[in-house]
Design a protein around this motif. Structure first.
Motif, PDB file in Angstrom:
ATOM      1  N   LYS A   1       0.980  -1.307   0.108  1.00 50.25           N
ATOM      2  CA  LYS A   1       0.089  -0.013   0.107  1.00 50.25           C
ATOM      3  C   LYS A   1       0.972   1.394  -0.094  1.00 50.25           C
ATOM      4  O   LYS A   1       1.876   1.303   0.747  1.00 50.25           O
ATOM      5  CB  LYS A   1      -0.997   0.005   1.369  1.00 50.25           C
ATOM      6  CG  LYS A   1      -1.945  -1.073   1.222  1.00 50.25           C
ATOM      7  CD  LYS A   1      -2.986  -1.012   2.370  1.00 50.25           C
ATOM      8  CE  LYS A   1      -3.926  -2.003   2.487  1.00 50.25           C
ATOM      9  NZ  LYS A   1      -4.583  -2.333   3.597  1.00 50.25           N
ATOM     10  N   TYR A   2       0.437   2.102  -0.749  1.00 48.01           N
ATOM     11  CA  TYR A   2       1.027   3.721  -0.862  1.00 48.01           C
ATOM     12  C   TYR A   2       0.020   4.227  -0.093  1.00 48.01           C
ATOM     13  O   TYR A   2      -0.807   4.704  -0.767  1.00 48.01           O
ATOM     14  CB  TYR A   2       1.472   4.006  -2.074  1.00 48.01           C
ATOM     15  CG  TYR A   2       2.526   3.169  -2.735  1.00 48.01           C
ATOM     16  CD1 TYR A   2       3.949   3.414  -2.296  1.00 48.01           C
ATOM     17  CD2 TYR A   2       2.273   2.583  -3.924  1.00 48.01           C
ATOM     18  CE1 TYR A   2       4.791   2.397  -2.934  1.00 48.01           C
ATOM     19  CE2 TYR A   2       3.334   1.788  -4.496  1.00 48.01           C
ATOM     20  CZ  TYR A   2       4.674   1.829  -3.974  1.00 48.01           C
ATOM     21  OH  TYR A   2       5.620   1.238  -4.702  1.00 48.01           O
ATOM     22  N   GLY A   3       0.118   4.705   1.032  1.00 42.80           N
ATOM     23  CA  GLY A   3      -0.687   5.407   1.781  1.00 42.80           C
ATOM     24  C   GLY A   3      -2.040   4.553   1.876  1.00 42.80           C
ATOM     25  O   GLY A   3      -2.098   3.286   2.260  1.00 42.80           O
TER      26      GLY A   3
ATOM     27  N   GLY B   1       1.344  -6.510 -18.350  1.00 45.10           N
ATOM     28  CA  GLY B   1       0.116  -5.656 -17.746  1.00 45.10           C
ATOM     29  C   GLY B   1       0.298  -4.108 -18.183  1.00 45.10           C
ATOM     30  O   GLY B   1       1.434  -3.599 -18.467  1.00 45.10           O
ATOM     31  N   PRO B   2      -0.727  -3.389 -18.184  1.00 46.90           N
ATOM     32  CA  PRO B   2      -0.708  -2.062 -18.686  1.00 46.90           C
ATOM     33  C   PRO B   2       0.000  -1.085 -17.840  1.00 46.90           C
ATOM     34  O   PRO B   2       0.217  -1.640 -16.722  1.00 46.90           O
ATOM     35  CB  PRO B   2      -2.244  -1.668 -18.871  1.00 46.90           C
ATOM     36  CG  PRO B   2      -2.888  -2.601 -17.870  1.00 46.90           C
ATOM     37  CD  PRO B   2      -1.905  -3.966 -17.831  1.00 46.90           C
ATOM     38  N   ASN B   3       0.203   0.006 -18.034  1.00 46.92           N
ATOM     39  CA  ASN B   3       1.019   0.937 -16.907  1.00 46.92           C
ATOM     40  C   ASN B   3       0.257   1.199 -15.875  1.00 46.92           C
ATOM     41  O   ASN B   3      -1.194   1.125 -15.666  1.00 46.92           O
ATOM     42  CB  ASN B   3       0.876   2.497 -17.740  1.00 46.92           C
ATOM     43  CG  ASN B   3       2.157   2.477 -18.886  1.00 46.92           C
ATOM     44  OD1 ASN B   3       1.459   2.896 -19.983  1.00 46.92           O
ATOM     45  ND2 ASN B   3       3.004   1.975 -18.901  1.00 46.92           N
ATOM     46  N   GLY B   4       0.714   1.180 -14.541  1.00 43.37           N
ATOM     47  CA  GLY B   4       0.045   1.292 -13.242  1.00 43.37           C
ATOM     48  C   GLY B   4      -0.340  -0.113 -12.882  1.00 43.37           C
ATOM     49  O   GLY B   4      -1.199   0.069 -11.760  1.00 43.37           O
ATOM     50  N   ALA B   5      -0.194  -1.016 -13.509  1.00 44.40           N
ATOM     51  CA  ALA B   5      -0.611  -2.450 -12.983  1.00 44.40           C
ATOM     52  C   ALA B   5      -0.108  -2.866 -11.533  1.00 44.40           C
ATOM     53  O   ALA B   5      -0.513  -3.613 -10.936  1.00 44.40           O
ATOM     54  CB  ALA B   5      -0.578  -3.495 -14.192  1.00 44.40           C
TER      55      ALA B   5
ATOM     56  N   THR C   1       7.155  -6.283 -18.696  1.00 44.30           N
ATOM     57  CA  THR C   1       7.359  -5.425 -19.749  1.00 44.30           C
ATOM     58  C   THR C   1       5.822  -5.090 -20.351  1.00 44.30           C
ATOM     59  O   THR C   1       5.020  -5.705 -19.775  1.00 44.30           O
ATOM     60  CB  THR C   1       8.063  -6.363 -21.091  1.00 44.30           C
ATOM     61  OG1 THR C   1       8.038  -5.474 -22.329  1.00 44.30           O
ATOM     62  CG2 THR C   1       7.142  -7.486 -21.267  1.00 44.30           C
ATOM     63  N   HIS C   2       5.831  -4.236 -21.394  1.00 45.66           N
ATOM     64  CA  HIS C   2       4.521  -4.208 -22.320  1.00 45.66           C
ATOM     65  C   HIS C   2       4.560  -4.551 -23.433  1.00 45.66           C
ATOM     66  O   HIS C   2       3.853  -4.218 -24.154  1.00 45.66           O
ATOM     67  CB  HIS C   2       3.523  -2.975 -21.725  1.00 45.66           C
ATOM     68  CG  HIS C   2       4.399  -1.831 -21.053  1.00 45.66           C
ATOM     69  ND1 HIS C   2       3.966  -1.009 -20.164  1.00 45.66           N
ATOM     70  CD2 HIS C   2       5.432  -1.273 -21.775  1.00 45.66           C
ATOM     71  CE1 HIS C   2       5.012  -0.169 -20.045  1.00 45.66           C
ATOM     72  NE2 HIS C   2       5.747  -0.235 -21.376  1.00 45.66           N
ATOM     73  N   ILE C   3       5.824  -4.793 -23.623  1.00 48.91           N
ATOM     74  CA  ILE C   3       6.229  -5.033 -25.120  1.00 48.91           C
ATOM     75  C   ILE C   3       6.036  -6.841 -25.213  1.00 48.91           C
ATOM     76  O   ILE C   3       6.958  -7.526 -24.847  1.00 48.91           O
ATOM     77  CB  ILE C   3       7.539  -4.739 -25.788  1.00 48.91           C
ATOM     78  CG1 ILE C   3       7.579  -3.296 -25.590  1.00 48.91           C
ATOM     79  CG2 ILE C   3       7.831  -5.038 -26.898  1.00 48.91           C
ATOM     80  CD1 ILE C   3       8.763  -2.748 -25.306  1.00 48.91           C
TER      81      ILE C   3
END
Ligand SMILES: Nc1ncnc2c1ncn2[C@@H]1O[C@H](COP(=O)(O)OP(=O)(O)OP(=O)(O)O)[C@@H](O)[C@H]1O
Ligand SMILES: [Mg+2]
Lengths: 271, 289, 189
Positions: B11-13, B34-38, B188-190
């Motif tokens: 957890k972040y905060g 996974g996508p960005n922020g996954a 990766t997301h590639i």
């Protein structure tokens, strides 16, 4: 495989109807276990040996610690930039030169530069975070905490050596320079300014706040040098009062080093 | 060798970046996709022992890596996503420094660094300051440093970001060469980076495992859901509104689109053989809605 | 050597005392974990985990707390429980049901098969029990723990333990006899 004859005490409890000790013993003995071979047990023993508290003789400990620090300092030498060594060395040579040839007050000079190598050393320590190498350093065998501590001690020892050398040289070129007074004006700023810088850097973690410390110290030194009465008052205190100041400076330095280590590296958060 | 993530939460905060995540790695290449922020980087950092989980633990062969401490870090090679270098160091000096931090002796390091500079095609830049390196060269330096201690566990966060296609192929070949007795974990997301070399792909979404499997099984699962449709400019608009669209090829007036859809989108649609890229779109497209 | 003496030696830094202690209790811990989980590979790791937890906590072990055997079994019980609570197990572990790699040197082939079939039946019956019943039954019938000790190990009171064992045994019998009936029917057909 073990297929032991099961013996158990069923005096104290009820069993479902028709279940006798013999029946149960026969039933459960069927679920046999293949015991793993020696090497599996060896594996457990090996990993456990890391947790056995080690008792060593005091001189072994001393030797170990000595070796440990030499190793860590060696690595620190890799990461501290050449510019740091060259710059600080030049600073001291310059300090000596202006006292020697221009007759600048030796006390003021040594006071001004005495904490600078250490504070600049702090800059070298937090460089890793600044340049984005910290995360990688943290994943290495030798922990970041160890490295930060070793770099700080290295910078501290280097600083003390430089101060001692400069003091000796200043005493040699000018017989009016008092050895106690020189020690006072170099050790007091060294401990206090270093402690304050460590405190500020552990609060802000910043490159620039560390730079700011240096500039503030330079400004303070210059304003002190403008009014020699402060220096004279400082010199008029007696030895025990001075000792008290020095001890509180050292304690402050130790306390803030601990604080710095805690806030800078212990929490494994990379931002 | 078994590396196990056990019920890890970060957890972040109040924000939960990774939720009760559990997985097990054995020798072989794994791809976290996974996508960005996954939450890929978060998991990778926890595996690299640079981030403490809020809850849960990582176990290597049944031993908590927090207890193993330096013994664990001794086994890993790590390439962070945002990898910085000391700009006034030469490549060689930087590698010597990291080798020292990894506890390698000087003679050992010298030999190893020679090899790795060769492998990563950086030999001629050995004595060049890293401050002048391009993004791709820095990345290769990063790959070299991760391999210094011949790690049993190799953890790399978007290792191919910034590499040109030729270097990408070299990297892939390098990995399949060295991964025999190692656990290799890549994020990766590639898709093409991991499609053919990974033993298992872990699809991650919003901090949780969505799906795992070999690329074969993942593509098999969406068989019959990938279509090729021929259309024109007007048709394209309605298609984009109604379906998840992959590649679009323009050929004069004709437009050929690749569509992910549970059902046949159109009578003229032809079924296509799914690729990992389609898998990615299939599982992650709703996210953009 | 007594456990107490071994532990004292371990605390003063003796590796060989630790070796003796591990060798002495390895089989007990391993067999418990195997019987609880039915999976060899998992059991190696969980056994190691149990011993590491033990050695880390060994300073706090007091002889007055009871026998070392129940101390280490308590750690084993909790280690297994924690593992099965993990959602990795929920997601994947269950599909990993190993095929049985029991090696048996049977002189007589038909004996061997009969034995293997029986073993499989008991194994399945035990593995199918809810974990608190399984724990109690294993501790009682394989390690001959007293009801009070089991109660302590599994954090339950004595009457609960007794009823868990009772119900567990009924379930085991049902499973085995049910299975036998089925088998007979199968053979008749
Ligand atoms: N230090 C932090 N403080 C607060 N939130 C954070 C922090 N680090 C990551 N996050 C959040 O956690 C989530 C997961 O981030 P993470 O970097 O793990 O994603 P990722 O899968 O690596 O993404 P990308 O593909 O962009 O690298 C994101 O929503 C991010 O905003
Ligand atoms: Mg990332």
């Amino acid at each position: 495989m073990i297929k032991e004859e099961k013996k158990f005490d069923i005096e104290e409890m009820d069993l479902p109807e028709g279940m006798t000790t013999d029946y149960l013993s026969d039933l459960f003995s069927k679920y046999t276990v293949n015991m793993p071979d020696e090497c599996e047990i060896e594996r457990v023993i090996n990993s456990l040996s890391e947790y056995i508290p080690q008792k060593t003789k005091w001189y072994e400990k001393l030797y170990k610690n000595f070796k440990y620090f030499i190793e860590r300092w060696n690595i620190s030498l890799y990461s501290i930039s050449h510019a740091y060594w060259i710059f600080t060395l030049c600073l001291y040579i310059f300090g000596f030169y202006i006292v020697y040839s221009n007759g600048v007050n030796p006390y003021i000079t040594i006071m001004l530069i005495s904490p600078l190598p250490f504070v600049l050393g702090i800059l070298e320590v937090i460089k890793g975070r600044e340049e984005g190498v910290l995360e990688l350093e943290m994943s290495c065998r030798i922990s970041n905490r160890e490295m930060v501590f070793s770099k700080l001690t290295l910078a501290g020892i280097y600083n003390i050596i430089l101060n001692t050398l400069l003091s000796i040289m200043l005493i040699n070129i000018n017989e009016n320079v008092d050895i106690l007074k020189v020690t006072m004006v170099c050790l007091t700023p060294f401990t206090f300014v270093s402690a304050v810088s460590l405190y500020i850097c552990s609060k802000t973690r910043g490159y620039y706040s560390c730079m700011a410390c240096i500039f503030i110290w330079i400004a303070i030194s210059f304003s002190i040098s403008m009014s020699p009465k402060y220096i004279n008052r400082f010199f008029s205190i007696d030895f025990f009062q001075y000792l008290l100041i020095l001890i509180s400076g050292v304690l402050l330095l130790i306390f803030n080093t601990k604080k710095f280590l805690k806030t800078n590296v212990l929490e494994k958060e990379v931002n | 060798m078994k590396l196990e993530i056990r019920n890890v939460t970060k957890k972040y905060g109040k924000f939960c970046a990774v939720k009760n995540f559990s997985y097990e790695f054995t020798e072989g290449v794994y791809g976290l996709l996974g996508p960005n922020g996954a939450g890929k980087t978060t998991i990778i950092r926890i595996l690299a022992d640079v981030l403490n989980p809020t809850d849960g633990s990582v176990m290597l062969n049944g031993e908590d890596i927090k207890d193993m401490d330096y013994r664990y870090r001794n086994l890993i090679g790590y390439l962070p996503q945002d990898f910085g270098v000391y700009k006034n160091f030469t490549a060689h000096r930087f590698l010597m420094y990291i080798a020292a931090l990894k506890g390698l002796s000087k003679t050992e390091s010298q030999k190893r660094i020679e090899e790795l500079l060769e492998i990563t095609n950086l030999k001629e830049y050995s004595n060049v300051k890293t401050g002048t390196f391009s993004g791709g060269m820095k990345r290769r330096l990063g790959i070299a440093q991760a391999l210094l201690n011949d790690p049993k566990i190799l953890i790399m966060d978007e290792p191919t970001a910034g590499l040109d296609p030729k270097e990408r192929v070299r990297f892939r070949n390098l990995l399949s060469e060295i991964s025999k007795d190692k656990i290799v974990i890549l994020s990766t997301h590639i898709v093409s980076d991991i499609e053919y070399i990974s033993k298992e792909i872990v699809l991650i979404k919003k901090g949780e495992i969505l799906k795992t499997g070999s690329s074969e099984s993942l593509t098999n699962e969406i068989k019959g859901k990938v279509w090729k449709v021929l259309t024109d400019e007007n048709g394209l608009k309605t298609i984009e509104e109604r379906f998840t669209v992959g590649n679009i090829f323009r050929n004069g007036n004709k437009i050929e689109t690749r569509i992910i859809s549970e059902n046949r989108p159109d009578d003229s649609a032809e079924a296509e053989i799914p690729t990992m890229e389609d898998v990615f779109l299939y599982y992650f497209d709703e996210l953009s809605e | 050597m007594e456990d107490e003496a071994l532990i004292r030696e371990i605390l003063s830094g003796s590796k060989s005392a630790m070796e003796l202690l591990v060798k002495k209790y390895y089989n007990i811990v391993f067999s418990y974990i195997y019987r609880y989980s039915g999976n060899y590979h998992l059991s190696y790791d969980l056994t190691q985990e149990t011993f590491i937890k033990m050695i880390k906590a060994i300073r706090t072990f007091k002889i007055s707390d009871g026998k070392f055997k129940s101390y280490i079994l308590k750690i084993a019980v909790n280690t297994c429980k924690d593992y099965y609570k993990s959602n990795y197990y929920k997601n994947v572990g269950k599909n990993f049901e190993e095929f049985d790699d029991e090696k048996i040197s049977g002189e007589n082939v038909s004996d061997f098969f009969e034995y293997k079939e029986d073993r499989q039946k008991v194994k399945k019956a035990i593995l199918n029990l809810p974990d608190f019943q399984r724990e109690a039954i294993l501790l009682k019938f394989y390690y001959d723990m007293k009801i009070s000790e089991i109660a302590d190990i599994t954090n339950a009171n004595e009457s609960t333990v007794k009823s868990r064992i009772y119900q567990g045994l009924e379930k085991v019998r049902k499973e085995i006899e049910g299975g036998e009936k089925l088998d007979k029917r199968r053979k008749e057909i």
